[in-house]
Structure formats: structure tokens, C-alpha cells
Design a protein around this motif. Structure first.
Motif, PDB file in Angstrom:
ATOM      1  N   PRO A  53      10.590  26.005  -1.537  1.00 41.56           N
ATOM      2  CA  PRO A  53      10.667  27.440  -1.233  1.00 41.56           C
ATOM      3  C   PRO A  53      10.824  28.221  -2.529  1.00 41.56           C
ATOM      4  O   PRO A  53      11.505  27.773  -3.462  1.00 41.56           O
ATOM      5  N   GLY A  54      10.196  29.380  -2.610  1.00 42.42           N
ATOM      6  CA  GLY A  54      10.366  30.223  -3.791  1.00 42.42           C
ATOM      7  C   GLY A  54      11.835  30.455  -4.071  1.00 42.42           C
ATOM      8  O   GLY A  54      12.635  30.687  -3.159  1.00 42.42           O
ATOM      9  N   PHE A  55      12.204  30.401  -5.337  1.00 38.74           N
ATOM     10  CA  PHE A  55      13.611  30.576  -5.702  1.00 38.74           C
ATOM     11  C   PHE A  55      14.070  31.999  -5.388  1.00 38.74           C
ATOM     12  O   PHE A  55      13.318  32.965  -5.557  1.00 38.74           O
ATOM     13  N   ILE A  56      15.308  32.115  -4.948  1.00 37.17           N
ATOM     14  CA  ILE A  56      15.949  33.416  -4.758  1.00 37.17           C
ATOM     15  C   ILE A  56      17.062  33.526  -5.796  1.00 37.17           C
ATOM     16  O   ILE A  56      17.972  32.700  -5.812  1.00 37.17           O
ATOM     17  N   ASP A  57      16.955  34.512  -6.669  1.00 34.01           N
ATOM     18  CA  ASP A  57      18.017  34.748  -7.655  1.00 34.01           C
ATOM     19  C   ASP A  57      18.887  35.883  -7.133  1.00 34.01           C
ATOM     20  O   ASP A  57      18.490  37.054  -7.177  1.00 34.01           O
ATOM     21  N   PRO A  58      20.098  35.575  -6.656  1.00 35.73           N
ATOM     22  CA  PRO A  58      20.927  36.594  -6.013  1.00 35.73           C
ATOM     23  C   PRO A  58      21.812  37.383  -6.958  1.00 35.73           C
ATOM     24  O   PRO A  58      22.613  38.207  -6.506  1.00 35.73           O
ATOM     25  N   HIS A  59      21.674  37.171  -8.268  1.00 42.84           N
ATOM     26  CA  HIS A  59      22.641  37.753  -9.201  1.00 42.84           C
ATOM     27  C   HIS A  59      21.923  38.246 -10.449  1.00 42.84           C
ATOM     28  O   HIS A  59      21.903  37.586 -11.493  1.00 42.84           O
ATOM     29  N   VAL A  60      21.326  39.442 -10.341  1.00 45.85           N
ATOM     30  CA  VAL A  60      20.519  39.995 -11.428  1.00 45.85           C
ATOM     31  C   VAL A  60      20.996  41.411 -11.764  1.00 45.85           C
ATOM     32  O   VAL A  60      21.126  42.255 -10.881  1.00 45.85           O
ATOM     33  N   HIS A  61      21.262  41.643 -13.045  1.00 44.29           N
ATOM     34  CA  HIS A  61      21.616  42.973 -13.552  1.00 44.29           C
ATOM     35  C   HIS A  61      20.445  43.467 -14.411  1.00 44.29           C
ATOM     36  O   HIS A  61      20.325  43.093 -15.577  1.00 44.29           O
ATOM     37  N   PRO A 343      29.671  42.419 -26.151  1.00 43.74           N
ATOM     38  CA  PRO A 343      29.744  42.421 -24.688  1.00 43.74           C
ATOM     39  C   PRO A 343      29.345  41.060 -24.133  1.00 43.74           C
ATOM     40  O   PRO A 343      28.560  40.329 -24.744  1.00 43.74           O
ATOM     41  N   ALA A 344      29.883  40.736 -22.969  1.00 39.07           N
ATOM     42  CA  ALA A 344      29.560  39.461 -22.326  1.00 39.07           C
ATOM     43  C   ALA A 344      28.316  39.612 -21.469  1.00 39.07           C
ATOM     44  O   ALA A 344      28.118  40.634 -20.820  1.00 39.07           O
ATOM     45  N   GLY A 345      27.494  38.562 -21.472  1.00 40.10           N
ATOM     46  CA  GLY A 345      26.304  38.567 -20.640  1.00 40.10           C
ATOM     47  C   GLY A 345      25.130  37.998 -21.402  1.00 40.10           C
ATOM     48  O   GLY A 345      25.088  38.042 -22.633  1.00 40.10           O
ATOM     49  N   ALA A 346      24.151  37.444 -20.645  1.00 43.71           N
ATOM     50  CA  ALA A 346      23.004  36.807 -21.287  1.00 43.71           C
ATOM     51  C   ALA A 346      21.758  36.975 -20.433  1.00 43.71           C
ATOM     52  O   ALA A 346      21.836  37.191 -19.227  1.00 43.71           O
ATOM     53  N   VAL A 347      20.612  36.868 -21.075  1.00 45.92           N
ATOM     54  CA  VAL A 347      19.328  36.855 -20.385  1.00 45.92           C
ATOM     55  C   VAL A 347      19.222  35.557 -19.583  1.00 45.92           C
ATOM     56  O   VAL A 347      19.561  34.492 -20.091  1.00 45.92           O
ATOM     57  N   GLY A 348      18.731  35.644 -18.313  1.00 47.10           N
ATOM     58  CA  GLY A 348      18.729  34.408 -17.539  1.00 47.10           C
ATOM     59  C   GLY A 348      17.751  34.281 -16.397  1.00 47.10           C
ATOM     60  O   GLY A 348      17.475  33.172 -15.961  1.00 47.10           O
ATOM     61  N   CYS A 349      17.206  35.384 -15.843  1.00 46.02           N
ATOM     62  CA  CYS A 349      16.420  35.220 -14.614  1.00 46.02           C
ATOM     63  C   CYS A 349      15.074  34.547 -14.867  1.00 46.02           C
ATOM     64  O   CYS A 349      14.539  33.869 -13.990  1.00 46.02           O
ATOM     65  N   GLU A 350      14.520  34.670 -16.067  1.00 44.47           N
ATOM     66  CA  GLU A 350      13.245  34.039 -16.376  1.00 44.47           C
ATOM     67  C   GLU A 350      13.389  32.535 -16.558  1.00 44.47           C
ATOM     68  O   GLU A 350      12.480  31.760 -16.229  1.00 44.47           O
ATOM     69  N   THR A 351      14.536  32.101 -17.081  1.00 42.10           N
ATOM     70  CA  THR A 351      14.785  30.673 -17.301  1.00 42.10           C
ATOM     71  C   THR A 351      15.555  30.034 -16.157  1.00 42.10           C
ATOM     72  O   THR A 351      15.795  28.823 -16.173  1.00 42.10           O
ATOM     73  N   PHE A 352      15.950  30.828 -15.146  1.00 42.74           N
ATOM     74  CA  PHE A 352      16.720  30.331 -14.001  1.00 42.74           C
ATOM     75  C   PHE A 352      16.048  29.093 -13.389  1.00 42.74           C
ATOM     76  O   PHE A 352      16.653  28.024 -13.288  1.00 42.74           O
TER      77      PHE A 352
END
Length: 471
Positions: A53-61, A343-352
Motif C-alpha cells: 500500500p502507498g505509504f502514509i506519512d502522518p507527521h509532516v511540517h 532549532p530542532a527538526g530535520a528533512v524527512g518525508c522524501e527519505t521516509f
């Protein structure tokens, strides 16, 4: 529009099936025997590869609007799509935040003009200041409401304040007291919705930073200033509030063995509490800091090998029901600062997807469990099931094709993100998503987008989510 996907190893609720898939008018029409002859507008030969199933990323800013110098919805969803994500759930803390039904409607209309994936929207819970908007947000289709339990917000913009010293006290809206938080639990329960929170106790953090006695300079300092006890403490409080009110409560970005123990304890007591963790906690540890550098700074912090091992155990036993990227970009300049002001946080939805596929192929979990935590259980949690998250007739034909033989090295210069600075830069990954199907159309081949933008809004069905949770 008919798509015939042939010769696929399909990961379904019934297990792994070798077959063909017929998709018609955006939904799955049937699972067929391999080599079935059917009329179709398009065929895709999966060549025996794994199809999930296509991935669902539920946590994106996505930082959109208000902070689009860091990221925007067009870039985040386009990058996510190339990594096999077909739906993103957008967090509410842009400027202005999604703290009312009015802003929700505006944000929905804005993102519909730029979405490459399908998407849902979170609402922001402030405590007493917007308690009257909780019901209208769920009625508008919010997948959940998010409480930044231990964070101060800027009084005017409602944006997160990462370092209290950056703003005069009069500009700060401090986290709500626990009495007001319990009222929030009651209100969310009254509307049958889902409440989620960043779980780090502000008082534990404040005392730990005082005891450190100096600004955070090293990764060891960061772990000392943000101990796992802060996470476990907030989860324990949430457990009591959820038990007292009947509210469904979700822990986002679970990072520690101590936090997992608190989640287990709640679930063993029958409390309606679930948890998410993220690729950074499942694939990195403090030992990676010399290689990754300051870009690894996220909240809660990436901890030790024992924490990572515990989180994988939590995934496999079902205490952790969902995975999310916590895609939270900052500028390259900001992520190059020292620990004290970065600040805290990182790029991630493309590599999820790619990072988690690598973990799957390294034997961290099974294909069936992988599909559950990246799609099926996430869809159930947020009221999107059975439209999303599953390979079965009648569901949206959202699919990702995985080639286990592929190899890819993550490189910042190849990322789509506006601020391309990844914690996994230079990491060689096993396997790769090689095609993405969104509602019955092949939209990505080998990381290249091959179809026009067609993302759309998906409203949450919380009655369905409650029923799924009860099952």
C-alpha cells in the motif's frame, strides 16, 4: 482509466500474494491471477517485485504558509511522492496555525492547489483559548488535533519557540496547565476525535538544563538536558487523563525505551493510547553523531542503541502502531549553528520510504508488519481506512513498488526539499521505491514524476476510526 499491474508480490491483509492487480477509476477493482488477460489503458510490469500500500506519512511540517523560506507544501509533497508516499497528514503549526474551522477551510483550499500527494490536515489544540474550536475542526475533517504540551508558542503568530531566550516573556504563550489539558482531553473525547501530543515534560526539561550548568555544547549535553524521563512522565500523565475521560490519545515521535514502557503500561491497563515513532529513532543512535553532525538535532533527541532496539520491539509487538517522518525543515544556515541556538527538526518525508525499506530488507521487521505501520494501521488511526492504507478491492489504488535489489546513496544535492540537508546524507540504502501509483495512475517511475499533479484532500471519518480501534 484502467491500470493493470502485473506479476507483483502483493502485501495484503491476507498475507503475501503473487498476482496481478486491476485498478479502475482510481480504486482497486480486483486481485487477479498472474498473467490474467484484461483490457487496460495502462500496464505496469512489476517483474515479481514487492508491491505495498502507498505509504502514509502522518507527521509532516511543510511550513506553509508563513515560513516558506524553509519549505512549502509543493516541495514536501513532491518529494514525498518520489519516495513512495501517497498521502501526507499536514501538521497545524504553520502561520497562521490551523486552530479554527475557518483556518482549516483556508488551508485545505490552499494545499489543494499545490498537493502532489493526497493529504489530510491536523488541527492545533491550544488548551482553553480554542477549546470551542475542537468540535468544528473534527466536523471539518481534521485527522486529529495536536497539543505541543511542553512548548511555548509565540503569542502573536502561535509558532513554536524552540529557545525561550529568543523572545521577551511578554511575547510567549506558555504551555497550558494540566488542568486545562484535562479539559482538552474531555472535549476531544466528547467529539470522538483523536488527541496527539509532543510528550516531553517542560519541568523535567527545565530542571535538567539547569543541572547541566552550561549551554548545550555536545551531543552528550543534549541527551542530559532532555532525558528520557521527560517523555515517560508526560505519557504517564496522558495515561491518567485518557483513562479518566475516555479520550483516544496518541504519542507522536516516541524516542525512548522509557517512553515505550509507559505506552505498554497504559495499553495493558486498557487505556486508549497509541504511539508513533520515526525513521531517525529506528535507524540512528548517538553513536552516529560524529558522522551525521548537528543536523541530527531533533526533539525528542535520538538516543542510544538500547532505545532503538526497544522501539523496533515496540513496532513488532504492536505497541507502536504508526511511523511518521516528522519532516520539519529549517534553513541550512540554521542547521549549521551550535547546539544552544540551533532549532530542532530535520528533512524527512522524501527519505521516509527509502530509509524504512532499507530497514525492512535488513530484517528489522516483516513485510506484513511493515505495511501495517507505514499504511494500514496509520489509516485506521486517523480515520482514513478503508479508503486508504490497504490493498483490497474497493480501496483507493495507492501503491508503491519496491525493488529489493536496488541500491541508492542519499545525497543532499539530489533532494527535492527547499532546504536539502538530510541526516542520512551519504548513507547507502538497500532496496528502493521504483514506482508510485496514486489512485490508479503511475505517477512516479525511478524517482521521476511522470504524471501531472493530482493530489486531493481526504477528510477523516472518526466514527470509522473508532470502529477500527475497537476491532
Amino acid at each position: 482509466m484502467r491500470l493493470h499491474l502485473t506479476d507483483a508480490q502483493l502485501v495484503t491483509p491476507a498475507g503475501l500474494l503473487h498476482g496481478d492487480l486491476l485498478c479502475e477509476d482510481g480504486v482497486i477493482a480486483g486481485i487477479l491471477d498472474v498473467g490474467s488477460r484484461v483490457e487496460a489503458d495502462e500496464r505496469y510490469d512489476a517483474g515479481g517485485k514487492l508491491v505495498l500500500p502507498g505509504f502514509i506519512d502522518p507527521h509532516v511540517h511543510s511550513r506553509d504558509p508563513g515560513m516558506t523560506h524553509k519549505e512549502d507544501f509543493e516541495h514536501s509533497t513532491r518529494g514525498a511522492l518520489t519516495g513512495g508516499v501517497t498521502s501526507v497528514l499536514e501538521m497545524p503549526n504553520a502561520i497562521p496555525p490551523v486552530d479554527s474551522a475557518e483556518v482549516f477551510a483556508e488551508r485545505r483550499a490552499q494545499h489543494e492547489r499545490s498537493a502532489w500527494t493526497d493529504f489530510g490536515l491536523w488541527g492545533l489544540a491550544l488548551g482553553e483559548p480554542n477549546l470551542d474550536q475542537i468540535g468544528p475542526l473534527f466536523e471539518a475533517g481534521a485527522v486529529a488535533v495536536k497539543l505541543f504540551w511542553g512548548y511555548a508558542l509565540h503569542r502573536e503568530t502561535r509558532s513554536l519557540v524552540y529557545n525561550l531566550g529568543d523572545e521577551p516573556p511578554e511575547n510567549l504563550l506558555m504551555p497550558p496547565p494540566n488542568g486545562h489539558v484535562m479539559n482538552l482531553f474531555r472535549e476531544v473525547a466528547r467529539h470522538g476525535g483523536l488527541l496527539a501530543a509532543h510528550c516531553e515534560d517542560k519541568d523535567v526539561l527545565a530542571t535538567s538544563q539547569e543541572q547541566l550548568g552550561h549551554p548545550i555544547e555536545t551531543y552528550e549535553d543534549l541527551l542530559a538536558a532532555r532525558p528520557a524521563a521527560a517523555e515517560a512522565t508526560t505519557i504517564a500523565i496522558a495515561t491518567e487523563f485518557a483513562k479518566a475521560t475516555g479520550c483516544r490519545f496518541h504519542v507522536v515521535h516516541l524516542a525512548s525505551a522509557a517512553g515505550l514502557d509507559a505506552v505498554r503500561s497504559a495499553r495493558q491497563r486498557g487505556v486508549r493510547l497509541t504511539a508513533e515513532t520515526c525513521p531517525q529513532y529506528l535507524t540512528l543512535t548517538d553513536a552516529d553523531y560524529p558522522r551525521v553532525g548537528p543536523v541530527m538535532k531533533v526533539y525528542p533527541p535520538v538516543r542510544e542503541q538500547g532505545d532503538q532496539d526497544a522501539l523496533w520491539a515496540g513496532v513488532d509487538e504492536g505497541a507502536i502502531v504508526s511511523l511518521g517522518s516528522d519532516h520539519a525543515p529549517h534553513t541550512v544556515e540554521e542547521k549549521s549553528r551550535g547546539f544552544a541556538t540551533q532549532p530542532a527538526g530535520a528533512v524527512g518525508c522524501e527519505t521516509f520510504g527509502p530509509v524504512l525499506v532499507d530497514a525492512l530488507l535488513r530484517g528489522k521487521t516483516t513485510a506484513s508488519r511493515f505495511a501495517e505501520v507505514t499504511a494500514t494501521e496509520t489509516a485506521k488511526l486517523y480515520g482514513l481506512y478503508p479508503r486508504k492504507g490497504v490493498i483490497r478491492p474497493g480501496s483507493d489504488a495507492d501503491l508503491v513498488v519496491i525493488d529489493p535489489e536496488a541500491r541508492r546513496t542519499v545525497r543532499n544535492e539530489e533532494l527535492i526539499a527547499k532546504q536539502p540537508v538530510s541526516p542520512w546524507h551519504g548513507f547507502e540504502l538497500r532496496g528502493a521505491p521504483v514506482a508510485t501509483v496514486l489512485r490508479g495512475e503511475v505517477v512516479v517511475r525511478d524517482r521521476e514524476i511522470v504524471a501531472p499533479r493530482r493530489g486531493r484532500f481526504v477528510a477523516a471519518d472518526h466514527a470509522g476510526a473508532r470502529a477500527a480501534a475497537a476491532r
